[in-house]
Design a protein around this motif. Structure first.
Motif, PDB file in Angstrom:
ATOM      1  N   GLY A 259       0.809  -1.214   0.000  1.00  0.00           N
ATOM      2  CA  GLY A 259       0.000   0.000   0.000  1.00  0.00           C
ATOM      3  C   GLY A 259       0.839   1.260   0.000  1.00  0.00           C
ATOM      4  O   GLY A 259       2.038   1.234  -0.272  1.00  0.00           O
ATOM      5  N   GLU A 260       0.199   2.343   0.321  1.00  0.00           N
ATOM      6  CA  GLU A 260       0.878   3.635   0.305  1.00  0.00           C
ATOM      7  C   GLU A 260       1.992   3.676   1.349  1.00  0.00           C
ATOM      8  O   GLU A 260       1.838   3.209   2.476  1.00  0.00           O
ATOM      9  CB  GLU A 260      -0.134   4.758   0.570  1.00  0.00           C
ATOM     10  N   ILE A 261       3.085   4.253   0.967  1.00  0.00           N
ATOM     11  CA  ILE A 261       4.265   4.302   1.829  1.00  0.00           C
ATOM     12  C   ILE A 261       4.012   5.182   3.053  1.00  0.00           C
ATOM     13  O   ILE A 261       3.396   6.241   2.952  1.00  0.00           O
ATOM     14  CB  ILE A 261       5.495   4.793   1.033  1.00  0.00           C
ATOM     15  N   GLU A 262       4.464   4.685   4.208  1.00  0.00           N
ATOM     16  CA  GLU A 262       4.354   5.445   5.459  1.00  0.00           C
ATOM     17  C   GLU A 262       5.711   5.696   6.087  1.00  0.00           C
ATOM     18  O   GLU A 262       5.900   6.667   6.807  1.00  0.00           O
ATOM     19  CB  GLU A 262       3.449   4.705   6.440  1.00  0.00           C
ATOM     20  N   SER A 263       6.658   4.767   5.818  1.00  0.00           N
ATOM     21  CA  SER A 263       8.008   4.950   6.346  1.00  0.00           C
ATOM     22  C   SER A 263       8.996   4.266   5.416  1.00  0.00           C
ATOM     23  O   SER A 263       8.654   3.317   4.701  1.00  0.00           O
ATOM     24  CB  SER A 263       8.134   4.398   7.762  1.00  0.00           C
ATOM     25  N   TYR A 264      10.235   4.743   5.454  1.00  0.00           N
ATOM     26  CA  TYR A 264      11.287   4.177   4.623  1.00  0.00           C
ATOM     27  C   TYR A 264      12.627   4.509   5.250  1.00  0.00           C
ATOM     28  O   TYR A 264      12.934   5.682   5.483  1.00  0.00           O
ATOM     29  CB  TYR A 264      11.201   4.741   3.196  1.00  0.00           C
ATOM     30  N   LEU A 265      13.409   3.494   5.558  1.00  0.00           N
ATOM     31  CA  LEU A 265      14.746   3.658   6.120  1.00  0.00           C
ATOM     32  C   LEU A 265      14.777   4.624   7.301  1.00  0.00           C
ATOM     33  O   LEU A 265      15.635   5.489   7.416  1.00  0.00           O
ATOM     34  CB  LEU A 265      15.724   4.126   5.035  1.00  0.00           C
ATOM     35  N   GLY A 266      13.795   4.484   8.183  1.00  0.00           N
ATOM     36  CA  GLY A 266      13.761   5.311   9.385  1.00  0.00           C
ATOM     37  C   GLY A 266      13.133   6.680   9.203  1.00  0.00           C
ATOM     38  O   GLY A 266      13.110   7.480  10.129  1.00  0.00           O
ATOM     39  N   MET A 267      12.616   6.955   8.027  1.00  0.00           N
ATOM     40  CA  MET A 267      11.950   8.239   7.782  1.00  0.00           C
ATOM     41  C   MET A 267      10.445   8.010   7.726  1.00  0.00           C
ATOM     42  O   MET A 267       9.986   7.080   7.070  1.00  0.00           O
ATOM     43  CB  MET A 267      12.401   8.840   6.451  1.00  0.00           C
TER      44      MET A 267
ATOM     45  N   LEU B 155       4.971  16.311  -0.294  1.00  0.00           N
ATOM     46  CA  LEU B 155       5.456  15.115   0.367  1.00  0.00           C
ATOM     47  C   LEU B 155       6.298  15.565   1.547  1.00  0.00           C
ATOM     48  O   LEU B 155       7.137  16.450   1.407  1.00  0.00           O
ATOM     49  CB  LEU B 155       6.304  14.299  -0.610  1.00  0.00           C
ATOM     50  N   TYR B 156       6.060  14.989   2.719  1.00  0.00           N
ATOM     51  CA  TYR B 156       6.768  15.381   3.933  1.00  0.00           C
ATOM     52  C   TYR B 156       7.595  14.210   4.448  1.00  0.00           C
ATOM     53  O   TYR B 156       7.104  13.085   4.510  1.00  0.00           O
ATOM     54  CB  TYR B 156       5.783  15.800   5.027  1.00  0.00           C
ATOM     55  N   LEU B 157       8.845  14.492   4.814  1.00  0.00           N
ATOM     56  CA  LEU B 157       9.713  13.505   5.432  1.00  0.00           C
ATOM     57  C   LEU B 157      10.020  13.962   6.849  1.00  0.00           C
ATOM     58  O   LEU B 157      10.296  15.132   7.074  1.00  0.00           O
ATOM     59  CB  LEU B 157      11.031  13.371   4.657  1.00  0.00           C
ATOM     60  N   SER B 158       9.993  13.031   7.769  1.00  0.00           N
ATOM     61  CA  SER B 158      10.294  13.350   9.158  1.00  0.00           C
ATOM     62  C   SER B 158      11.122  12.210   9.751  1.00  0.00           C
ATOM     63  O   SER B 158      10.940  11.058   9.375  1.00  0.00           O
ATOM     64  CB  SER B 158       9.001  13.507   9.954  1.00  0.00           C
ATOM     65  N   GLN B 159      12.001  12.555  10.670  1.00  0.00           N
ATOM     66  CA  GLN B 159      12.738  11.537  11.408  1.00  0.00           C
ATOM     67  C   GLN B 159      12.556  11.744  12.904  1.00  0.00           C
ATOM     68  O   GLN B 159      13.456  11.484  13.697  1.00  0.00           O
ATOM     69  CB  GLN B 159      14.223  11.571  11.026  1.00  0.00           C
ATOM     70  N   GLU B 160      11.377  12.188  13.283  1.00  0.00           N
ATOM     71  CA  GLU B 160      11.098  12.462  14.692  1.00  0.00           C
ATOM     72  C   GLU B 160      11.345  11.226  15.563  1.00  0.00           C
ATOM     73  O   GLU B 160      11.977  11.321  16.616  1.00  0.00           O
ATOM     74  CB  GLU B 160       9.669  12.955  14.856  1.00  0.00           C
TER      75      GLU B 160
END
Length: 145
Positions: free
Chosen positions: A35-43, A54-59
């Protein structure tokens, strides 16, 4: 033939184009659509389709770093590195600082953060990286020229 791929991200301009790509891949490889991506390599990844953002976060990754190095009593600052920083190299007679063996690990964690979502940390980590070598922790002024 058996192929294992941990992560594969597909992007297309339209849902129809995406389906064509997936169908073609399924003809050649076993494929599981998550399905739709929610996380990738800790992001963490989120998007606003209406505004095409598109928003990337590493909170979560930052929280893990803080927990992992909590014994260092990390503090928040407005800027990644003070303009008037006075970092120093150790004098020959300085004792090692407690926990200094983990300093390269901390710098490495922050470098991963920098390369993914926090380019504003680049200068600070460039300066801090100069102190990764064993024993660099003390009281002699450093020349940056």
């Amino acid at each position: 033939m058996l192929v294992y791929v941990d992560d594969l991200i597909l992007m297309a301009k339209t849902p129809e184009a995406m389906q064509i790509i997936k169908d073609q891949l399924k003809e050649k490889l076993p494929l599981k659509d998550l399905g739709e991506i929610e996380s990738y390599l800790g992001m963490e990844i989120s998007r606003n389709r209406e505004e095409k953002l598109l928003y990337l976060s590493q909170e979560k990754y930052i929280e893990q770093i803080c927990k992992r190095f909590e014994s260092y009593a990390l503090k928040a600052f407005e800027t990644p590195l003070a303009i008037d920083h006075k970092l120093t190299l150790p004098a020959d007679d300085d004792e090692p600082m407690p926990g200094q063996e983990r300093y390269p690990e901390l710098v490495g964690c922050l470098m991963y953060l920098m390369t993914c979502t926090r380019p504003d940390l680049a200068h600070a980590l460039s300066v801090l990286g100069r102190f990764v070598a064993e024993g660099r922790h003390g009281s002699t002024p450093v020349s940056y020229t």
